[in-house]
Scaffold this motif. Structure first.
Motif, PDB file in Angstrom:
ATOM      1  N   ALA A 212      18.742 -21.719   1.943  1.00  7.41           N
ATOM      2  CA  ALA A 212      17.499 -21.138   2.471  1.00  7.41           C
ATOM      3  C   ALA A 212      17.296 -21.533   3.926  1.00  7.41           C
ATOM      4  O   ALA A 212      16.896 -20.704   4.754  1.00  7.41           O
ATOM      5  N   LEU A 213      17.568 -22.791   4.259  1.00  7.92           N
ATOM      6  CA  LEU A 213      17.418 -23.239   5.646  1.00  7.92           C
ATOM      7  C   LEU A 213      18.419 -22.541   6.564  1.00  7.92           C
ATOM      8  O   LEU A 213      18.066 -22.166   7.690  1.00  7.92           O
ATOM      9  N   SER A 214      19.647 -22.331   6.104  1.00  6.48           N
ATOM     10  CA  SER A 214      20.624 -21.654   6.951  1.00  6.48           C
ATOM     11  C   SER A 214      20.264 -20.188   7.138  1.00  6.48           C
ATOM     12  O   SER A 214      20.428 -19.639   8.222  1.00  6.48           O
ATOM     13  N   VAL A 215      19.738 -19.533   6.093  1.00  8.72           N
ATOM     14  CA  VAL A 215      19.299 -18.146   6.227  1.00  8.72           C
ATOM     15  C   VAL A 215      18.128 -18.070   7.201  1.00  8.72           C
ATOM     16  O   VAL A 215      18.085 -17.195   8.070  1.00  8.72           O
ATOM     17  N   ALA A 216      17.178 -18.992   7.068  1.00  8.38           N
ATOM     18  CA  ALA A 216      16.034 -19.004   7.983  1.00  8.38           C
ATOM     19  C   ALA A 216      16.518 -19.180   9.422  1.00  8.38           C
ATOM     20  O   ALA A 216      16.009 -18.537  10.345  1.00  8.38           O
ATOM     21  N   TRP A 217      17.491 -20.042   9.630  1.00  8.43           N
ATOM     22  CA  TRP A 217      18.041 -20.256  10.966  1.00  8.43           C
ATOM     23  C   TRP A 217      18.690 -18.981  11.487  1.00  8.43           C
ATOM     24  O   TRP A 217      18.461 -18.562  12.609  1.00  8.43           O
ATOM     25  N   ARG A 218      19.514 -18.361  10.666  1.00  6.26           N
ATOM     26  CA  ARG A 218      20.212 -17.153  11.082  1.00  6.26           C
ATOM     27  C   ARG A 218      19.254 -15.996  11.359  1.00  6.26           C
ATOM     28  O   ARG A 218      19.553 -15.112  12.125  1.00  6.26           O
ATOM     29  N   MET A 219      18.111 -16.014  10.719  1.00  5.03           N
ATOM     30  CA  MET A 219      17.123 -14.953  10.924  1.00  5.03           C
ATOM     31  C   MET A 219      16.254 -15.230  12.149  1.00  5.03           C
ATOM     32  O   MET A 219      15.304 -14.509  12.411  1.00  5.03           O
ATOM     33  N   GLY A 220      16.541 -16.284  12.886  1.00  2.98           N
ATOM     34  CA  GLY A 220      15.843 -16.553  14.126  1.00  2.98           C
ATOM     35  C   GLY A 220      14.627 -17.443  13.991  1.00  2.98           C
ATOM     36  O   GLY A 220      13.815 -17.515  14.890  1.00  2.98           O
ATOM     37  N   ASP A 221      14.489 -18.132  12.875  1.00  5.82           N
ATOM     38  CA  ASP A 221      13.338 -18.996  12.660  1.00  5.82           C
ATOM     39  C   ASP A 221      13.680 -20.403  13.115  1.00  5.82           C
ATOM     40  O   ASP A 221      13.737 -21.331  12.326  1.00  5.82           O
TER      41      ASP A 221
ATOM     42  N   ALA B 128      23.689 -24.379  19.197  1.00  3.69           N
ATOM     43  CA  ALA B 128      22.278 -24.328  18.815  1.00  3.69           C
ATOM     44  C   ALA B 128      21.536 -25.587  19.259  1.00  3.69           C
ATOM     45  O   ALA B 128      20.391 -25.515  19.729  1.00  3.69           O
ATOM     46  N   THR B 129      22.179 -26.728  19.119  1.00  2.00           N
ATOM     47  CA  THR B 129      21.551 -27.976  19.547  1.00  2.00           C
ATOM     48  C   THR B 129      21.404 -27.999  21.067  1.00  2.00           C
ATOM     49  O   THR B 129      20.366 -28.408  21.591  1.00  2.00           O
ATOM     50  N   ARG B 130      22.423 -27.532  21.772  1.00  2.00           N
ATOM     51  CA  ARG B 130      22.335 -27.466  23.235  1.00  2.00           C
ATOM     52  C   ARG B 130      21.217 -26.505  23.669  1.00  2.00           C
ATOM     53  O   ARG B 130      20.506 -26.773  24.628  1.00  2.00           O
ATOM     54  N   TYR B 131      21.075 -25.394  22.959  1.00  2.00           N
ATOM     55  CA  TYR B 131      20.003 -24.449  23.273  1.00  2.00           C
ATOM     56  C   TYR B 131      18.638 -25.127  23.089  1.00  2.00           C
ATOM     57  O   TYR B 131      17.764 -25.014  23.944  1.00  2.00           O
ATOM     58  N   SER B 132      18.478 -25.830  21.976  1.00  2.00           N
ATOM     59  CA  SER B 132      17.216 -26.530  21.718  1.00  2.00           C
ATOM     60  C   SER B 132      16.931 -27.554  22.810  1.00  2.00           C
ATOM     61  O   SER B 132      15.797 -27.668  23.288  1.00  2.00           O
ATOM     62  N   LEU B 133      17.958 -28.280  23.201  1.00  2.00           N
ATOM     63  CA  LEU B 133      17.806 -29.289  24.252  1.00  2.00           C
ATOM     64  C   LEU B 133      17.435 -28.629  25.582  1.00  2.00           C
ATOM     65  O   LEU B 133      16.561 -29.111  26.307  1.00  2.00           O
ATOM     66  N   ALA B 134      18.072 -27.511  25.886  1.00  3.74           N
ATOM     67  CA  ALA B 134      17.775 -26.793  27.122  1.00  3.74           C
ATOM     68  C   ALA B 134      16.326 -26.304  27.135  1.00  3.74           C
ATOM     69  O   ALA B 134      15.652 -26.354  28.160  1.00  3.74           O
ATOM     70  N   VAL B 135      15.836 -25.837  25.978  1.00  2.00           N
ATOM     71  CA  VAL B 135      14.443 -25.401  25.868  1.00  2.00           C
ATOM     72  C   VAL B 135      13.512 -26.566  26.191  1.00  2.00           C
ATOM     73  O   VAL B 135      12.540 -26.412  26.939  1.00  2.00           O
TER      74      VAL B 135
ATOM     75  N   ALA C 220      26.663 -24.738  28.933  1.00  2.00           N
ATOM     76  CA  ALA C 220      27.575 -25.338  27.947  1.00  2.00           C
ATOM     77  C   ALA C 220      27.445 -24.638  26.603  1.00  2.00           C
ATOM     78  O   ALA C 220      28.449 -24.398  25.922  1.00  2.00           O
ATOM     79  N   ALA C 221      26.229 -24.289  26.218  1.00  2.00           N
ATOM     80  CA  ALA C 221      26.011 -23.590  24.953  1.00  2.00           C
ATOM     81  C   ALA C 221      26.665 -22.218  24.982  1.00  2.00           C
ATOM     82  O   ALA C 221      27.264 -21.782  23.987  1.00  2.00           O
ATOM     83  N   ALA C 222      26.566 -21.520  26.116  1.00  2.00           N
ATOM     84  CA  ALA C 222      27.152 -20.185  26.233  1.00  2.00           C
ATOM     85  C   ALA C 222      28.670 -20.227  26.041  1.00  2.00           C
ATOM     86  O   ALA C 222      29.247 -19.306  25.456  1.00  2.00           O
ATOM     87  N   LYS C 223      29.306 -21.296  26.510  1.00  2.00           N
ATOM     88  CA  LYS C 223      30.757 -21.412  26.407  1.00  2.00           C
ATOM     89  C   LYS C 223      31.230 -21.610  24.967  1.00  2.00           C
ATOM     90  O   LYS C 223      32.329 -21.210  24.612  1.00  2.00           O
ATOM     91  N   ILE C 224      30.407 -22.263  24.124  1.00  2.00           N
ATOM     92  CA  ILE C 224      30.867 -22.583  22.767  1.00  2.00           C
ATOM     93  C   ILE C 224      30.167 -21.767  21.685  1.00  2.00           C
ATOM     94  O   ILE C 224      30.460 -21.924  20.509  1.00  2.00           O
TER      95      ILE C 224
ATOM     96  N   SER D 224      23.354 -13.505  18.051  1.00  2.00           N
ATOM     97  CA  SER D 224      21.918 -13.551  18.339  1.00  2.00           C
ATOM     98  C   SER D 224      21.573 -14.752  19.221  1.00  2.00           C
ATOM     99  O   SER D 224      20.762 -14.641  20.141  1.00  2.00           O
ATOM    100  N   LEU D 225      22.188 -15.889  18.963  1.00  2.00           N
ATOM    101  CA  LEU D 225      21.965 -17.058  19.813  1.00  2.00           C
ATOM    102  C   LEU D 225      22.542 -16.821  21.202  1.00  2.00           C
ATOM    103  O   LEU D 225      21.930 -17.184  22.203  1.00  2.00           O
ATOM    104  N   ALA D 226      23.696 -16.176  21.265  1.00  2.00           N
ATOM    105  CA  ALA D 226      24.314 -15.886  22.559  1.00  2.00           C
ATOM    106  C   ALA D 226      23.410 -15.011  23.415  1.00  2.00           C
ATOM    107  O   ALA D 226      23.288 -15.221  24.632  1.00  2.00           O
ATOM    108  N   SER D 227      22.726 -14.032  22.799  1.00  2.00           N
ATOM    109  CA  SER D 227      21.818 -13.188  23.572  1.00  2.00           C
ATOM    110  C   SER D 227      20.602 -13.976  24.057  1.00  2.00           C
ATOM    111  O   SER D 227      20.121 -13.746  25.170  1.00  2.00           O
ATOM    112  N   MET D 228      20.113 -14.918  23.261  1.00  2.00           N
ATOM    113  CA  MET D 228      18.991 -15.747  23.690  1.00  2.00           C
ATOM    114  C   MET D 228      19.421 -16.655  24.853  1.00  2.00           C
ATOM    115  O   MET D 228      18.663 -16.851  25.814  1.00  2.00           O
ATOM    116  N   ILE D 229      20.628 -17.200  24.770  1.00  2.00           N
ATOM    117  CA  ILE D 229      21.154 -18.053  25.841  1.00  2.00           C
ATOM    118  C   ILE D 229      21.306 -17.236  27.123  1.00  2.00           C
ATOM    119  O   ILE D 229      20.901 -17.680  28.205  1.00  2.00           O
TER     120      ILE D 229
END
Length: 193
Positions: A22-31, A148-155, A173-177, A182-187
């Motif tokens: 459930a947590l992984s689905v929530a993550w993948r859905m952008g939550d 995802a962790t790098r994105y959170s840190l950047a935020v 760094a997040a964009a490279k890995i 969906s995460l790539a588009s947010m980055i």
């Protein structure tokens, strides 16, 4: 091992796997927990599982999951997966102190696991402890580099700590890995700012 104890173990494992799914689905859905801010309800005391169960209801699915996980923790108090699942369930209930207590125990139980500092960083960010949250996310990245962790840190660096250079470095760094579209588009959107 008796049949009833096997059933308890199987139910606890099934609930744990279900919670992780459930947590992984929530993550993948952008939550993502750092992007949204939920109002924090009145919290139960950190080590008072019975009070948390009373608030949630022992017959509810979450109450049953907590009971099963507490039983599993009684059998193995240093099982990092159980501690992280409990921390996640307490956080969902708004019991930030209970969630932080379980995350702290997981940090001690598994000092080389990247997940406890990540979860602690998320919990600290929900409280507005931006610098401490960033330190925990940095600790998680030092153990396992993750987009995802790098994105959170950047935020955190960009929007809460005002450190644009560190934010941009983490977005790049997040964009490279990153392998999640969906995460790539947010980055990319953040890098274009």
């Amino acid at each position: 091992m008796t049949d009833s104890s096997r059933r308890v173990v199987l139910v606890a494992l099934a609930l744990g796997i279900g919670a992780m799914f459930a947590l992984s689905v929530a993550w993948r859905m952008g939550d993502h927990p750092l992007v949204r801010q939920k109002p924090v309800a009145q919290t139960a005391p950190a080590n008072d599982a019975s009070r948390a169960m009373t608030q949630q209801g022992a017959d509810s699915p979450q109450g049953q999951a907590i009971m099963s996980l507490m039983q599993a923790m009684k059998n193995n108090p240093n099982d990092v997966n159980t501690l992280l699942q409990l921390a996640s369930l307490f956080a969902e209930q708004g019991n930030v102190d209970g969630a932080k207590d379980m995350a702290q125990r997981a940090l001690v139980a598994a000092p080389s696991d990247h997940r406890p500092p990540y979860l602690m960083g998320v919990l600290l960010s929900r409280e507005g402890a931006w610098a401490d949250a960033a330190a925990q996310l940095e600790r998680s990245i030092a153990m396992k580099d993750d987009a995802a962790t790098r994105y959170s840190l950047a935020v955190l660096y960009r929007y809460h700590l005002g450190q644009e250079d560190k934010a941009r470095a983490n977005y790049e760094a997040a964009a490279k890995i990153c392998d999640d579209p969906s995460l790539a588009s947010m980055i990319k959107a953040e890098l274009d700012k």
